[in-house]
Design a protein around this motif. Structure first.
Motif, PDB file in Angstrom:
ATOM      1  N   MET A  78       0.811  -1.217   0.000  1.00  9.84           N
ATOM      2  CA  MET A  78       0.000   0.000   0.000  1.00  9.84           C
ATOM      3  C   MET A  78       0.848   1.272   0.000  1.00  9.84           C
ATOM      4  O   MET A  78       0.360   2.343  -0.362  1.00  9.84           O
ATOM      5  CB  MET A  78      -0.931  -0.012   1.214  1.00  9.84           C
ATOM      6  N   SER A 110     -13.413  -5.726   1.475  1.00 10.14           N
ATOM      7  CA  SER A 110     -12.668  -4.760   2.282  1.00 10.14           C
ATOM      8  C   SER A 110     -11.209  -4.690   1.863  1.00 10.14           C
ATOM      9  O   SER A 110     -10.550  -3.658   2.050  1.00 10.14           O
ATOM     10  CB  SER A 110     -12.774  -5.134   3.762  1.00 10.14           C
ATOM     11  N   ARG A 160      -9.327  -1.989  -0.441  1.00 12.81           N
ATOM     12  CA  ARG A 160      -8.624  -0.792   0.015  1.00 12.81           C
ATOM     13  C   ARG A 160      -7.112  -0.939  -0.151  1.00 12.81           C
ATOM     14  O   ARG A 160      -6.403   0.062  -0.226  1.00 12.81           O
ATOM     15  CB  ARG A 160      -8.997  -0.494   1.467  1.00 12.81           C
ATOM     16  N   GLY A 176      -6.664   0.155  -3.491  1.00 15.72           N
ATOM     17  CA  GLY A 176      -7.032   1.572  -3.533  1.00 15.72           C
ATOM     18  C   GLY A 176      -5.926   2.471  -3.027  1.00 15.72           C
ATOM     19  O   GLY A 176      -5.670   3.551  -3.584  1.00 15.72           O
ATOM     20  N   PHE A 177      -5.220   2.052  -1.995  1.00 16.19           N
ATOM     21  CA  PHE A 177      -4.142   2.875  -1.460  1.00 16.19           C
ATOM     22  C   PHE A 177      -2.912   2.838  -2.354  1.00 16.19           C
ATOM     23  O   PHE A 177      -2.105   3.770  -2.333  1.00 16.19           O
ATOM     24  CB  PHE A 177      -3.795   2.437  -0.041  1.00 16.19           C
ATOM     25  N   SER A 201      -3.923   5.419  -4.670  1.00 11.41           N
ATOM     26  CA  SER A 201      -3.935   6.708  -3.974  1.00 11.41           C
ATOM     27  C   SER A 201      -2.523   7.260  -3.808  1.00 11.41           C
ATOM     28  O   SER A 201      -2.282   8.455  -4.022  1.00 11.41           O
ATOM     29  CB  SER A 201      -4.605   6.545  -2.608  1.00 11.41           C
ATOM     30  N   GLU A 204      -0.224   9.908   4.442  1.00 12.29           N
ATOM     31  CA  GLU A 204      -0.621   8.599   3.931  1.00 12.29           C
ATOM     32  C   GLU A 204      -0.005   7.466   4.748  1.00 12.29           C
ATOM     33  O   GLU A 204      -0.632   6.417   4.932  1.00 12.29           O
ATOM     34  CB  GLU A 204      -0.228   8.459   2.458  1.00 12.29           C
ATOM     35  N   VAL A 257      -2.345   4.576   6.157  1.00 10.13           N
ATOM     36  CA  VAL A 257      -2.102   3.181   5.757  1.00 10.13           C
ATOM     37  C   VAL A 257      -1.883   2.306   6.984  1.00 10.13           C
ATOM     38  O   VAL A 257      -2.432   1.199   7.086  1.00 10.13           O
ATOM     39  CB  VAL A 257      -0.893   3.103   4.796  1.00 10.13           C
ATOM     40  N   GLN A 308      -5.225   1.710   8.623  1.00 11.11           N
ATOM     41  CA  GLN A 308      -6.102   0.851   7.820  1.00 11.11           C
ATOM     42  C   GLN A 308      -5.657  -0.611   7.879  1.00 11.11           C
ATOM     43  O   GLN A 308      -6.496  -1.520   7.886  1.00 11.11           O
ATOM     44  CB  GLN A 308      -6.113   1.335   6.364  1.00 11.11           C
ATOM     45  N   LEU A 352      -7.725  -3.943   9.050  1.00 13.40           N
ATOM     46  CA  LEU A 352      -7.809  -5.222   8.327  1.00 13.40           C
ATOM     47  C   LEU A 352      -7.391  -6.386   9.220  1.00 13.40           C
ATOM     48  O   LEU A 352      -8.031  -7.445   9.216  1.00 13.40           O
ATOM     49  CB  LEU A 352      -6.923  -5.169   7.080  1.00 13.40           C
TER      50      LEU A 352
END
Length: 648
Positions: free
Chosen positions: A358, A563, A566, A569-570, A573, A608, A612, A615, A619
């Motif tokens: 990520m 889920s 993500r 997604g990161f 991002s 970020e 991260v 997040q 998880l």
């Protein structure tokens, strides 16, 4: 990675040896004490003695604080004090002279403060040349000195009363002065001035002479008192320097005696014998035995950790150098039970892997590593080690992405020379691949979590959890089959979902999950029977309740899998934010570009990086831990003495 093996320790001996035994238990640094008299069937009763060292400990701590002595652990082997009265005598030895000096200091400080207030008041009356004592000694006229808001000064002309106001100093907001009023009219005039917010200044009775003379005398008195106060402070400092070595040793010994005496409440007694119990790591047996070799009346007996049903063994996570920093993440969720599973290695691998995916950038990862190493003393070894490992993972995946501080083409020649034409991974050109890979990682981690749950279930003989639960064999077969069927059908156009496939790998596992409780009882007791709750439940209630639970299980399979999007997604991002930084840099002048690049990278790293990290914790806890891990373990807390000045 495992959990440290424990041994239950029973210690018995004569009451005369109790304090010495507790002292050696503290010195061992590995004895986790348990209340010894908590069994209702035991003839031994717990000790409930008042700690006579409470008051001396508080008094010494308070005296040291007043003397400005910072208490710390000190070698007290040559300190002869032992009984509470010994420490009380030491307290009186230094408290008596300190109290005398401190009383004088407080009196001087208060008088200096009062004189200073009088100076500030009289300073506004410098234009007054009348003697204060003569003014206040008048028999038929009263005098009031104070300040009046400037806006209310003209309003005095509207009152037809027997008074006159003499101003001395006028500022932006207030006018200082005094008014004279006949004794018989002072109440009425005082009310008038009070309504106009006149603030009266009360001149101390010891002030004499006019304003200038009074100020001179007051300042002389203040200077003399200040010198005297400095001498007293110097005497107190000398007393503190003289008392510090003795107080440090006495407090350290008193703290040790106090805390070991407090441990007596965990002991049980019968006649002239005491009994202690607790846990130590199995590997510490030999060292613990040596502590009591010279105590003939004390016996130490080792038992299996589960020998006493009244106390639960504590948990110590046993981890190696690579995984030890991730222990803090497991402890945040809760320690496993003594017979549970230590997930630290699994967390270390998954957390490091997900962070690198990520937040992949070779340059930023290098800065994270250097930052973790540089801040080791300030952050501590655990946090520093965790940050360093995450930085290394970020560097590895940053190399695969070809990203170096936002420069996405910088590493391309390196891979071309090596001959790896499929690297680096271009994030914006391979968006679908990254998102699909993120979901695949999620599926793999969920499957691994289910396998761990099955292992733990069989280990604890919990067949409902291991076989029929939503995270047991039935759940694993169902989830894997659905995932394989969808991948085969949607991605490879292979018709996996045949009728036998659906019946045996999807429907039957669902039935097992639906009837997990009665099935698990049948497996455990070799016969079909219902639990007490199910015997009271009607068939309709059983179907409705399990239907909604099944719906919740199926929903969790979908939501937990999605889920992990993500993760991809990161990745996008991070690349997108660095693209913004590079675009802003190109829009600036050549002189400003380095500053934009540095600030942009720092902003992305901080913002970020934190997001991260949070997040991934989510998880770990919700999508992974919830499938196999149960906290509730008891931390291992060896008895010892905390040499702090704080007292309870």
């Amino acid at each position: 990675m495992a959990i440290e093996k424990m041994s239950l320790v029973n210690i018995a001996g004569l009451m005369d040896e109790l304090d010495a035994t507790l002292k050696r238990c503290c010195e061992s640094g590995c004895f986790h004490i348990e209340p010894a008299g908590n069994s209702p069937d035991s003839a031994m009763k717990p000790l409930s003695e008042k700690n006579e060292y409470d008051r001396p400990l508080k008094e010494l701590a308070q005296l040291s604080a007043q003397l400005g002595i910072t208490l710390k652990e000190t070698d007290f082997t040559d300190c002869d004090l032992s009984a509470p009265q010994d420490f009380n005598s030491l307290f009186e030895k230094y408290n008596t002279p300190f109290s005398e000096l401190n009383t004088k200091r407080l009196e001087l400080t208060q008088r200096i403060s009062e004189l200073g207030g009088a100076v500030r008041q009289i300073d506004h009356l410098k234009g007054m040349h009348s003697d204060f004592q003569q003014l206040f000694s008048m028999k038929y006229v009263s005098v009031r000195i104070g300040k009046l808001p400037v806006d209310n000064l003209p309003k005095l002309d509207y009152y037809d009363e027997n008074f006159f106001f003499v101003p001395f100093e006028t500022g932006k907001s207030f006018c200082w002065g005094m008014y004279f009023v006949p004794e018989r009219d002072k109440q009425r005039v005082d009310d008038i001035f009070h309504s106009m917010y006149f603030e009266r200044i009360r001149i101390p009775s010891y002030v004499s002479g006019d304003a200038d003379e009074a100020l001179g005398k007051l300042k002389q008195t203040i200077d003399a008192d200040t010198v005297e106060n400095a001498k007293i402070n110097e005497q107190i400092n000398e007393l503190a320097a003289k008392a510090e070595p003795e107080l440090q040793k006495a407090f350290s010994k008193l703290r040790f005696i106090h805390d070991t005496f407090d441990l007596r409440r965990n002991a049980a007694a019968l006649n002239d014998k005491f009994y202690l119990k607790g846990f130590i790591p199995e590997k510490e047996k030999d060292r613990f035995d040596k502590l009591f070799e010279d105590m003939r009346s004390v016996s130490v007996v080792y038992l299996p950790p589960d020998a006493d049903a009244s106390c639960e063994p504590p948990t110590v996570l046993k981890n190696n150098f690579l995984t030890r920093p991730f222990t803090m993440l497991v402890e945040m969720y809760g320690l496993p039970e003594y017979k549970g599973y230590n997930p630290t290695a699994f967390v270390a691998i998954t957390y490091t892997l997900l962070f690198g995916i990520m937040f992949g950038d070779l340059g930023q990862g290098l800065l994270i590593v250097l930052g973790g190493l540089a801040l080791k003393k300030k952050l501590g070894a655990k946090i520093s080690g965790l940050v360093t490992r995450l930085g290394i993972s970020s560097m590895i995946f940053g190399t695969l992405y070809g990203s170096f501080f936002g420069y996405e083409e910088l590493l391309d020649p390196v891979f071309e020379n090596i001959g790896l034409d499929f690297l680096p991974l271009k994030v914006f050109k391979q968006t679908n691949f990254i998102l699909i890979t993120a979901v695949a990682i999620g599926v793999a981690l969920i499957v691994i979590s289910m396998i761990l749950n099955i292992y733990i279930g069989f280990k604890n003989k919990d067949y409902e959890k291991a076989i029929f639960g939503c995270n047991g064999i039935a759940g694993l077969v169902f989830y894997s089959s659905v995932a394989a069927g969808l991948v085969g059908t949607l991605m490879f156009d292979v018709k996996v979902m045949s009728t036998p496939f659906i019946i045996f790998l999807i429907v039957i596992p669902l039935v097992c999950i639906f009837c997990r409780t009665p099935f698990s009882i049948a497996v455990k007791y070799k016969q079909w029977r219902l639990s007490e709750d199910e015997e009271k439940m009607t068939v309709g209630n059983f179907i409705v309740e399990n239907f909604f639970e099944m719906f919740e299980f199926l929903l969790s399979y979908v939501s937990n899998t999605m889920s992990f999007l993500r993760v991809g997604g990161f990745v996008l991002s991070h690349a997108g934010m660095m693209l913004v930084v590079m675009t802003l840099m190109e829009m600036c002048s050549a002189a400003a570009q380095p500053f934009v690049l540095v600030l942009g990278n720092l902003f992305v790293m901080v913002m970020e990086g934190m997001i991260v990290a949070i997040q991934i914790i989510r998880l770990e806890f919700y999508e992974i831990f919830s499938r196999f891990y149960e906290g509730g373990g008891k931390p291992f807390e060896p008895v010892g003495v905390k040499f702090t000045a704080q007292t309870e």
